[in-house]
Design an enzyme around this catalytic site. Sequence first.
Site, PDB file in Angstrom:
ATOM      1  N   GLU A  31       0.834  -1.212   0.000  1.00  0.00           N
ATOM      2  CA  GLU A  31       0.000   0.000   0.000  1.00  0.00           C
ATOM      3  C   GLU A  31       0.864   1.255   0.000  1.00  0.00           C
ATOM      4  O   GLU A  31       0.401   2.325   0.412  1.00  0.00           O
ATOM      5  CB  GLU A  31      -0.913   0.025   1.233  1.00  0.00           C
ATOM      6  CG  GLU A  31      -1.747  -1.211   1.472  1.00  0.00           C
ATOM      7  CD  GLU A  31      -3.049  -1.239   0.671  1.00  0.00           C
ATOM      8  OE1 GLU A  31      -3.279  -0.310  -0.122  1.00  0.00           O
ATOM      9  OE2 GLU A  31      -3.809  -2.205   0.845  1.00  0.00           O
ATOM     10  N   HIS A  52      -2.331   1.621   8.721  1.00  0.00           N
ATOM     11  CA  HIS A  52      -3.448   0.812   8.217  1.00  0.00           C
ATOM     12  C   HIS A  52      -3.505  -0.479   9.024  1.00  0.00           C
ATOM     13  O   HIS A  52      -2.495  -1.167   9.163  1.00  0.00           O
ATOM     14  CB  HIS A  52      -3.261   0.494   6.735  1.00  0.00           C
ATOM     15  CG  HIS A  52      -4.104  -0.654   6.270  1.00  0.00           C
ATOM     16  ND1 HIS A  52      -5.482  -0.649   6.365  1.00  0.00           N
ATOM     17  CD2 HIS A  52      -3.776  -1.864   5.746  1.00  0.00           C
ATOM     18  CE1 HIS A  52      -5.956  -1.799   5.910  1.00  0.00           C
ATOM     19  NE2 HIS A  52      -4.942  -2.555   5.529  1.00  0.00           N
ATOM     20  N   HIS A  88      -6.519  -3.730  10.800  1.00  0.00           N
ATOM     21  CA  HIS A  88      -7.777  -4.449  10.608  1.00  0.00           C
ATOM     22  C   HIS A  88      -8.532  -4.557  11.942  1.00  0.00           C
ATOM     23  O   HIS A  88      -8.642  -5.652  12.502  1.00  0.00           O
ATOM     24  CB  HIS A  88      -7.492  -5.864  10.051  1.00  0.00           C
ATOM     25  CG  HIS A  88      -6.750  -5.902   8.736  1.00  0.00           C
ATOM     26  ND1 HIS A  88      -6.090  -7.025   8.276  1.00  0.00           N
ATOM     27  CD2 HIS A  88      -6.585  -4.943   7.786  1.00  0.00           C
ATOM     28  CE1 HIS A  88      -5.546  -6.761   7.094  1.00  0.00           C
ATOM     29  NE2 HIS A  88      -5.816  -5.509   6.776  1.00  0.00           N
ATOM     30  N   HIS A  91     -12.623  -4.324   5.066  1.00  0.00           N
ATOM     31  CA  HIS A  91     -11.163  -4.492   5.041  1.00  0.00           C
ATOM     32  C   HIS A  91     -10.491  -3.951   6.303  1.00  0.00           C
ATOM     33  O   HIS A  91      -9.961  -4.731   7.090  1.00  0.00           O
ATOM     34  CB  HIS A  91     -10.593  -3.837   3.773  1.00  0.00           C
ATOM     35  CG  HIS A  91      -9.115  -3.982   3.632  1.00  0.00           C
ATOM     36  ND1 HIS A  91      -8.454  -3.755   2.461  1.00  0.00           N
ATOM     37  CD2 HIS A  91      -8.135  -4.331   4.526  1.00  0.00           C
ATOM     38  CE1 HIS A  91      -7.154  -3.980   2.620  1.00  0.00           C
ATOM     39  NE2 HIS A  91      -6.950  -4.317   3.876  1.00  0.00           N
TER      40      HIS A  91
HETATM   41  O1  2HA Z   1      -0.305  -5.467   4.147  1.00  0.00           O
HETATM   42  O2  2HA Z   1      -3.290  -5.267   5.145  1.00  0.00           O
HETATM   43  O3  2HA Z   1      -4.163  -4.181   2.882  1.00  0.00           O
HETATM   44  C1  2HA Z   1      -1.410  -6.248   4.213  1.00  0.00           C
HETATM   45  C2  2HA Z   1      -2.634  -5.459   4.140  1.00  0.00           C
HETATM   46  C3  2HA Z   1      -2.999  -4.907   2.828  1.00  0.00           C
HETATM   47 ZN    ZN Z   2      -5.216  -4.515   4.970  1.00  0.00          ZN
END
Ligand code: 2HA
Ligand code: ZN
Length: 271
Positions: A119, A142, A144, A214
């Site tokens: 990313e 980023h 999850h 996501h």
């Molecule tokens: O790097 O989470 O969106 C792994 C991720 C990609």
């Molecule tokens: Zn991701």
Amino acid sequence: MKSILTDRPALKQALDTVAEVAGYLWQKGWAERNGGNLTLNITEYADEQMRAMPAISKPLPIGVTLPHLKGCYFYCKGTGKRMRDLARDPMCAGSIVRILDDCATYEIIADEPIVPTSEISSHLSLQNYMIECGSGYKATLHTHPIELVAMSHSQEWLDSEHLTQTLWSMIPETLAFAPLGIGVVPYALPSSVELADPTLQLIKKHDVVLWEKHGTVAVGPDMMEAFDQTDVLNKAATIFMTAKNFGFTAEGMTPEAVQTIRTVFNLPNER
Ligand code: 2HA
Ligand code: ZN
């Protein structure tokens, strides 16, 4: 082995914070396997010696041209690397890159030629914007977060305004620490322009951006603040979910009560 961190205590301290956050992400179950990625602008630590370090990779394309990043240095988590490994040693799970003068390519300078996160164009576009607007922000994250991602599986919660108002109404602190709320980007392929472009637009107006089905993206002056923004909003989602598990829908503070907090604490409604 000699690391770029050896004899650079200030840089090591900045990456120690990144490692601490990576540990939290793993402990919270927000970073399965290679899940999530992050970058930190470390240009302020780039001494003459670091600037003279030779590249250990060929020039790699960013995918976009980012004029404000000329000559900048970033720590980037490596693609396919685990947050839980990064928590032990940032230089085993990521690398330091230098943006070249064309502002469209970068090269890796240390410690190992670990290729940055998939990313990277999205993260560096955010970094470019943070410099452009003079925010002083250095970190992009980023991850999850389970409950927020779960909510993004329902059409009802893909409305940014409705989701934000609901999360703010769970506990007063949510509004206090995330006064710009959360913006939602409709599902798009990971690493795609369709994901990166709306993320950049939405982060201008929100504390955190939620990618449908996501994860989230947050920015901050340092990695701990970017983590806190995500954590505060996910905590509100967890309270909402816990009430559901008790068999009822959380009542939420009234809109008037929420507004009073904004007024009393003089909270901003734009960056
Ligand atoms: O790097 O989470 O969106 C792994 C991720 C990609
Ligand atoms: Zn991701």
